[in-house]
Design an enzyme around this catalytic site. Structure first.
Site, short mmCIF file in Angstrom:
data_model
loop_
_atom_site.label_atom_id
_atom_site.label_comp_id
_atom_site.label_asym_id
_atom_site.label_seq_id
_atom_site.Cartn_x
_atom_site.Cartn_y
_atom_site.Cartn_z
N CYS A 67 -8.11 7.05 14.88
CA CYS A 67 -7.18 5.98 14.46
C CYS A 67 -7.71 4.67 14.47
O CYS A 67 -7.92 4.04 15.64
CB CYS A 67 -5.96 6.17 15.18
SG CYS A 67 -4.78 5.01 14.87
N CYS A 70 -5.27 2.11 16.32
CA CYS A 70 -5.25 2.46 17.73
C CYS A 70 -6.35 1.68 18.15
O CYS A 70 -6.19 1.15 19.55
CB CYS A 70 -5.49 3.82 18.00
SG CYS A 70 -4.02 4.89 17.46
#
Length: 107
Positions: free
Chosen positions: A31, A34
């Site tokens: 991600c 993230c």
């Protein structure tokens, strides 16, 4: 306090029921957002007092993710006394600071 990984569902339940305010980052290695917000989360964890900070890798801990209904990453959850108090979806540094401020105020 440094950010600590949570490695099991039982550990997660113990942490959220500790009576202390905790903020948990639900993330994944693949991600991009993230990875972008992670240094912000780490930095906030160094200065916030009375709050514990944790991370859950949704791919290695699917039981925890399922338990709290994670649908998107990153998701930040604030727990106290076993109850979810607030949440933040997405890599939003300002929103994360607001979430941690709520956790700090409850300490």
């Amino acid at each position: 306090m440094p950010v600590t990984p949570i490695n099991s569902l039982s550990e997660f339940k113990t942490i959220i029921n500790s009576g202390k305010p905790v903020v948990i980052d639900f993330w994944a290695t693949w991600c991009g957002p993230c990875r972008a917000i992670s240094p912000v989360f780490e930095k906030i964890s160094e200065t916030a007092s009375g709050v514990e900070f944790y991370k859950v890798d949704v791919d290695t801990q699917p039981e925890i993710s399922q338990e709290v209904g994670i649908r998107a990453m990153p998701t930040f959850l604030f727990f106290k006394d076993g109850e979810k108090q607030d949440s933040l979806l997405g890599a939003n540094p300002q929103g994360l600071q607001t979430l941690v401020a709520k956790a700090t105020a409850s300490a």
